[in-house]
Design a protein around this motif. Structure first.
Motif: not given
Lengths: 225, 366
Positions: A47-51
């Protein structure tokens, strides 16, 4: 050297040198630590690492023990959680909102902000001092913690404790005349500034890096932080 | 000014038309200000009646004459006149009528006649730089040392004479010093302040005259009877400090309400002086009462102790942006260097022991 000279020295050249060392040391550590962590991810992120990173920072800001995740941590180490929490809140209130401290910040940064009345600051200083004593006692009495504790950890507690104690004495006119305890107080702060980059107290800076880093790593593996 | 030096203080006062009643008043006030018990009035009277006047030589160096101005405004005029006229102020460059070589010759004569018994008062800092202040063709430090040699005691009045004051502030172009930096073999009393409170000056001299001893001094040679407490300890606004009520700027609501001036830069907490208790101008007021933060004028180096309107807790010497940026740059450069060295040594280690296990798995095992 009389006490007035000593006071001018710790508020002047020594502070200046300590602050420069602090800036140097913190950036040195920041760069070396960041350089350790750049390893290519071979697996695609789940899943999105930033989120994940942002979420972990936001979650870690929730410190209340009624949140299940926090409650678990609090129940596991109630003394560390409570005393540690009180100390950190007290530290923030005293250092950032005390009138004399804001004037010191102003002389470094060039601007000031509103302050809290002295009795409130005094209260937070007192509970922080008690919290530090409890944390020290906890380190001595908890067998696991005692095994984990090395000399630098005791030094950490001491160099944080001393500015609090001398500041409290100064406010209440205890032990020594004002200008002497004031000189000692600023001296302990100078020592603290030098000690921070050399010790784990630098966590206040790394905290804001490790939290998103952990979040991103969890997101990569598809785990819930 | 030049009276019979063997007259007692009382005799001199009598000759000047001071009544017995006024003399007793002077003695009583002197007793009170010296901090003696009421029962000691008799002792003070006896001393004034029997002791010969003490010759005083008053030297000026790098000063603004503010201290002399202040002493002439003492609110106990009897006592001030006692010092200025009757104790025999034999040489004072501002007050004496004589001038030039005659005055210098008179000073020399007085010093010779009273060797070992006169009180030397010094106002202003002493320049030691070559070719600085000279009087009658002689360098200031030379004049001081000559006068100090025969003095009973030296009273340094004002911040300049005690700790160097304004002339000694950075960059101190004249290499100015206080008296105690230059004279080591005589008792020195530092009556600090810019200017000192007139009563502190007169009563320090009166103490020597009346009790025949030097007053008890603190670590900075200031008489303890006046400099034992800080301005902050006796301040009329102290309650507001304790309650955390501050004026944030001149003229704001807190200022109008008379709140504590700590945030306007008051140096009261570290300043030892009697302003808050003796006050100025016949006990009318004093700086903090009048709405101005204490400058800390009775402390050493008060010109270099940060801005007057900077907080007491402000740091005096803060690295500039350039220095901070320099430290940051060096820190980053050293960090990059160490990181590169770490990477290189790791690389070497990996090459020395080639492994089939991918890096990530290796991490898990360790």
């Amino acid at each position: 050297m009389n006490w007035t000279d000593a006071m001018h020295f710790v508020r002047g050249p020594l502070f200046s040198a300590a602050l420069l060392f602090f800036i140097f040391g913190m950036l040195y550590r920041l760069v070396t630590v960041i350089a350790l962590g750049w390893k290519r991810d071979h697996a695609p992120a789940k899943s999105s690492k930033v989120v994940g990173g942002v979420l972990n920072v936001l979650r870690s800001a929730i410190i209340f023990p009624f949140v299940p995740r926090i409650r678990e941590a609090a129940n596991r180490n109630p003394i560390t959680y409570l005393a540690g929490g009180i100390f950190h809140v007290g530290l923030f209130v005293v250092v950032m909102l005390g009138a004399a401290h804001v004037l010191a910040w102003e002389s470094v940064l060039g601007f000031r902000w509103p302050t809290l009345p002295l009795p409130i600051i005094d209260f937070f200083a007192a509970i922080s001092i008690i919290a530090l004593i409890v944390l020290f006692y906890n380190r001595l009495s908890n067998p696991v913690l005692r095994l984990l504790t090395r000399t630098p950890d005791y030094i950490n507690l001491l160099v944080v404790f001393l500015p609090f104690l001398t500041g409290f004495f100064m406010t209440h006119r205890l032990l020594l005349p004002y200008e002497r305890i004031y000189t000692i107080h600023v001296l302990t702060v100078d020592i603290l500034l030098i000690w921070i980059p050399l010790s784990r107290i630098s966590h206040f800076m790394f905290y804001f890096i490790t939290k998103p880093r952990h979040g991103a790593r969890f997101a990569q593996r598809g785990a819930k932080p | 000014m030049f009276q019979n030096k063997d007259d007692t203080v009382y005799e001199v006062l009598q000759k000047r038309g001071v009544s017995r009643r006024d003399f007793l008043k002077i003695a009583t006030i002197t007793t009170a200000v010296l901090g003696l018990e009421y029962t000691q009035v008799g002792r003070v009277i006896a001393q004034l009646e029997t002791k010969p006047r003490v010759p005083v030589i008053w030297l000026h160096f790098q000063d603004c004459t503010g201290c002399s101005e202040a002493i002439t405004r003492s609110f106990n005029p009897g006592l001030a006149s006692l010092i200025l006229n009757d104790v025999s102020l034999d040489y004072h460059e501002t007050l004496m009528a004589a001038a030039g070589h005659q005055a210098e010759a008179a000073k020399k004569a007085i010093m010779d006649a009273n060797a070992g018994s006169y009180v030397l008062v010094v106002e202003g800092s002493i320049p030691t730089g070559f070719g600085m202040t000279s009087i009658g063709g002689r360098a200031a430090d030379d004049i001081l040392k000559e006068a100090a040699a025969g003095a009973l005691a030296i009273i340094a009045v004002g911040n300049c004479a005690t700790f160097g004051g304004i002339p000694a502030a950075k960059p101190n172009p004249t290499n100015a010093h206080g008296v105690w930096d230059l004279v080591k073999d005589k008792p020195i009393i530092n009556v600090a302040g810019c200017p000192p409170i007139p009563e502190v000056m007169t009563n320090t001299i009166a103490h020597i005259l009346v009790l025949g001893t030097l007053p008890e001094l603190d670590a900075l040679n200031r008489p303890k009877m006046f400099y034992a407490q800080t301005v902050h300890d006796r301040c009329v606004r102290r309650g507001f400090y304790d309650a955390g009520l501050f004026a944030n700027s001149f003229g704001d609501d807190g200022y109008k309400a008379g709140y504590c001036l700590f945030k306007l830069g008051c140096k009261g907490p570290t300043t030892y002086n009697a302003c808050a208790s003796l006050k100025w101008n016949e006990g009318t007021s004093w700086p903090v009462q009048a709405g101005h933060p204490c400058l800390g004028c009775s402390e050493p180096g008060f010109w270099d102790a940060g801005g007057f309107y900077q907080g007491q807790s402000a740091l005096i010497d803060v690295p500039g942006l350039t220095a901070a940026a320099g430290a940051a740059a060096v820190g980053i450069a050293a960090g990059v260097g160490t990181a590169a060295a770490n990477a290189a040594s790791k690389h070497r280690a990996e090459q020395a022991t080639p492994s089939q296990v991918p890096a990530d798995d290796k991490e898990k095992k360790s």
